[in-house]
Each structure stands twice: as C-alpha cells, then as structure tokens.
Design an enzyme around this catalytic site. Structure first.
Site, PDB file in Angstrom:
ATOM      1  N   ASP A   1       1.144   4.047   1.484  1.00 37.24           N
ATOM      2  CA  ASP A   1       1.694   4.680   2.688  1.00 37.24           C
ATOM      3  C   ASP A   1       2.864   3.911   3.282  1.00 37.24           C
ATOM      4  O   ASP A   1       3.484   4.373   4.243  1.00 37.24           O
ATOM      5  CB  ASP A   1       0.600   4.913   3.744  1.00 37.24           C
ATOM      6  CG  ASP A   1      -0.172   3.660   4.124  1.00 37.24           C
ATOM      7  OD1 ASP A   1      -0.155   2.688   3.350  1.00 37.24           O
ATOM      8  OD2 ASP A   1      -0.803   3.656   5.203  1.00 37.24           O
TER       9      ASP A   1
ATOM     10  N   HIS B   1       0.851  -1.177   0.000  1.00 36.77           N
ATOM     11  CA  HIS B   1       0.000   0.000   0.000  1.00 36.77           C
ATOM     12  C   HIS B   1       0.894   1.237   0.000  1.00 36.77           C
ATOM     13  O   HIS B   1       1.994   1.233   0.558  1.00 36.77           O
ATOM     14  CB  HIS B   1      -0.927  -0.002   1.210  1.00 36.77           C
ATOM     15  CG  HIS B   1      -2.105  -0.919   1.037  1.00 36.77           C
ATOM     16  ND1 HIS B   1      -2.846  -1.384   2.104  1.00 36.77           N
ATOM     17  CD2 HIS B   1      -2.681  -1.446  -0.082  1.00 36.77           C
ATOM     18  CE1 HIS B   1      -3.832  -2.161   1.655  1.00 36.77           C
ATOM     19  NE2 HIS B   1      -3.741  -2.218   0.334  1.00 36.77           N
TER      20      HIS B   1
ATOM     21  N   HIS C   1       1.350   3.910  13.415  1.00 42.46           N
ATOM     22  CA  HIS C   1       0.419   3.806  12.295  1.00 42.46           C
ATOM     23  C   HIS C   1      -0.971   4.315  12.680  1.00 42.46           C
ATOM     24  O   HIS C   1      -1.978   3.629  12.568  1.00 42.46           O
ATOM     25  CB  HIS C   1       0.343   2.365  11.777  1.00 42.46           C
ATOM     26  CG  HIS C   1      -0.231   2.254  10.390  1.00 42.46           C
ATOM     27  ND1 HIS C   1      -1.572   2.076  10.165  1.00 42.46           N
ATOM     28  CD2 HIS C   1       0.357   2.303   9.171  1.00 42.46           C
ATOM     29  CE1 HIS C   1      -1.796   2.016   8.863  1.00 42.46           C
ATOM     30  NE2 HIS C   1      -0.623   2.153   8.236  1.00 42.46           N
TER      31      HIS C   1
ATOM     32  N   HIS D   1      -4.187  -8.822   6.876  1.00 40.55           N
ATOM     33  CA  HIS D   1      -4.651  -7.557   6.303  1.00 40.55           C
ATOM     34  C   HIS D   1      -5.484  -7.881   5.069  1.00 40.55           C
ATOM     35  O   HIS D   1      -5.685  -9.053   4.732  1.00 40.55           O
ATOM     36  CB  HIS D   1      -3.443  -6.682   5.972  1.00 40.55           C
ATOM     37  CG  HIS D   1      -3.770  -5.246   5.684  1.00 40.55           C
ATOM     38  ND1 HIS D   1      -4.748  -4.549   6.353  1.00 40.55           N
ATOM     39  CD2 HIS D   1      -3.226  -4.370   4.782  1.00 40.55           C
ATOM     40  CE1 HIS D   1      -4.803  -3.312   5.885  1.00 40.55           C
ATOM     41  NE2 HIS D   1      -3.898  -3.186   4.935  1.00 40.55           N
TER      42      HIS D   1
END
Length: 303
Positions: A65, A63, A265, A138
């Site tokens: 980020d 991802h 996070h 995830h």
C-alpha cells in the site's frame, strides 16, 4: 513557499473515495513524493499536479500500500519525456525491490539513482530540500521523514557597501554562493545575518508511537501522522500490528507542538474519521482528519 498535498490517506486497500498512501511536496519547481500507493497517479490528475517535476521519491517501507503505484508512475513520467535522473530513497533493499517492480516497466528514458537507508537517522540535501530520515517501529524496517526548507539570514546592504563588495555579486551571495574575484574571496556570511526560521513538514505512517517522532515533529509547520484506528477498543490491535490510534497520534502532537497535525493512513473499516475528532482535539486542538487531496501552502514567517 512549500506546497503540500496529501494525495492518498488510505491504508491496506484503496476505497472508491480514498486512495492509498502518498504525499507530494513542491518547492522551487521541484517535487518530492513520499510513498506511492495505488491510485497516486489518479490523485495527481484530480489535483491537477504533474508527475514530471518529481525529482525525489522517499519510501517509508515496502508494504504494497506504500509502493504498488510506482511502476505506473515511472511509465507516466517516461511518457512525459522526462530525461533528468530520479532519486529514490528508502530502507535497505530499495534497489532490489524497485528492480523487481520494473519487470513491468523495463524501459525508462531517465536514470534511477538509489539511496538506501541503513542507519537509524540519516540526513540528505537534495535540491531545495533538507531531508531527515528516522527509523520508527513497525513490523518491518520503516522510516519517517522530516522535510525542511532552510532560510538564509537577511541580506545586510550596509555591510555589503562597507566591505566594498560589488553590487553585481550581491544576488549570488544572497543565494549562498561563494565568489572569488580579483584575488579576493567573498562568502555569504560577510553579508547575511543569522539564519531565519525555515519551513518543516514531518511525516510518519505505519508505526507505534515512539519518542523520535515527537523529536522530529517539534514545532513543525505541519505534522502528518498515521491514525489507523479511531474507534474505541482498537488499542490492542494497534499494538499487535504496530500501528497507531488517533489518540496516540494526538499525544505525540501534544508533546511536539507542531502548528497543525493531519491524520492519515486510515483503516478501510474507518469510513468516517471525522466522527472521532472531538476527543482527538481534546488532546491536541489543532488536529485534522485529512481527506485525499488536502493541501497546504506553507510560507515563511514574516520578518
């Protein structure tokens, strides 16, 4: 000694006071980076640490980020005249993803070496680091990492003398090297006692709480764990998007028993994570709402 710096603690999008996800470890002149979100280079500059000694970059997943800062970092490392190979570790598809990102960083003076993770658990040894990758839960394939620095047993001078091992070999044997000389083989186990407790840092983001996390974090020196949400009423959202709340992270830490846990996070909506820490510490007292730039200098236990 193992130096740890949490360079960025943000999830999803950078904020003026919070860069995206990244952690750096330093040991014996070698640096290891986990994730490389937007702002990683700025965070390094603010810390005063150099990107040039980075030998390994581990990615939890792809991802944006967690990887969007990579092209710029590679260019900076190239401009610093780095020529040594750089090892990149991550889930299957790593080379394809990095090759696409390198459209804007096509020329580098150092080679890239890719290690793609395909098993649920994998172990690697690179430089001073022992790296364990473990798959978490995830909405894409994602891994957590345990970074360990082993410590050999104490050197036994009396045994070395009794076995008539030349003193000039002692240092090499103490470092784990086997030596053959004059028709005889000398091995470290001849002069070293049992292995002593080393150092361990465990890192995971972007996951639901799963037992494997607590397994790897057991008695770690430092457990760095995602805390996406601290506000009440976010449990359903955490389950939907496969993230964790502060309190789920704290329960993992309570089970694992690390020396300390740093939360990281954070959701962009979570502007003051420290406001929720009283309840977190009721679950696991050694909990910290980490901010960008938080550093730990981990040292081996005294004998």
């Amino acid at each position: 000694m193992l130096d740890i710096c949490l360079l960025g603690t943000g999830g999803m999008m950078p904020l003026p006071y919070r860069w995206l996800t990244s952690m750096m470890a330093r040991c014996d002149g070698s640096s290891l980076l986990i994730d490389c979100g937007e702002g990683t280079q700025i965070a390094l500059k603010e810390k005063g640490w150099s990107p040039k000694p980075i030998d390994i970059i581990c990615f939890t997943h792809y991802h944006a980020d967690h990887i969007s800062g990579l092209p710029g970092l590679l260019l900076t490392m190239g401009n610093a005249e780095r020529v040594e190979p750089l090892v990149l570790v991550g889930p299957k598809g790593l080379e394809r993803v990095v090759t696409a990102l390198r459209t804007i960083a096509p020329e580098l003076p150092f080679p890239l070496r890719f290690v793609e993770l395909t098993e649920t658990r994998e172990h690697m040894e690179m430089g001073p680091y022992h790296i364990d990758a473990y798959r978490v839960n995830h909405n894409v394939v994602c891994y957590g990492y345990a970074i360990s620095i082993p410590r050999a047993g104490r050197f036994d001078v009396e045994r070395a003398k009794a076995m008539e091992i030349p003193m000039k070999m002692w240092s090499r044997l103490q470092k784990g090297e086997s030596i053959e000389a004059a028709g005889r083989v000398y091995t470290p186990d001849m002069v070293l006692g049992p292995a002593r407790r080393g150092l361990k840092v465990v890192y995971c983001t972007d996951t639901r709480p799963v037992p494997v996390i607590a397994e790897y974090a057991r008695e770690a020196d430092l457990f760095i764990c995602e805390g996406m949400y601290g506000e009440e009423g976010k449990e359903a959202k955490a389950r939907e998007y496969k993230h964790m709340t502060f309190y789920e992270a704290a329960r993992l830490a309570r089970e694992a028993g690390p020396k300390v846990m740093w939360l990281t996070h954070y959701s962009p909506s979570l502007t003051r994570p420290e406001e929720y820490m009283d309840k977190v510490r009721e679950i696991f007292p050694a909990s910290v709402a980490a901010r960008d730039g938080r550093t730990a200098e981990l040292e081996f236990d005294e004998d």
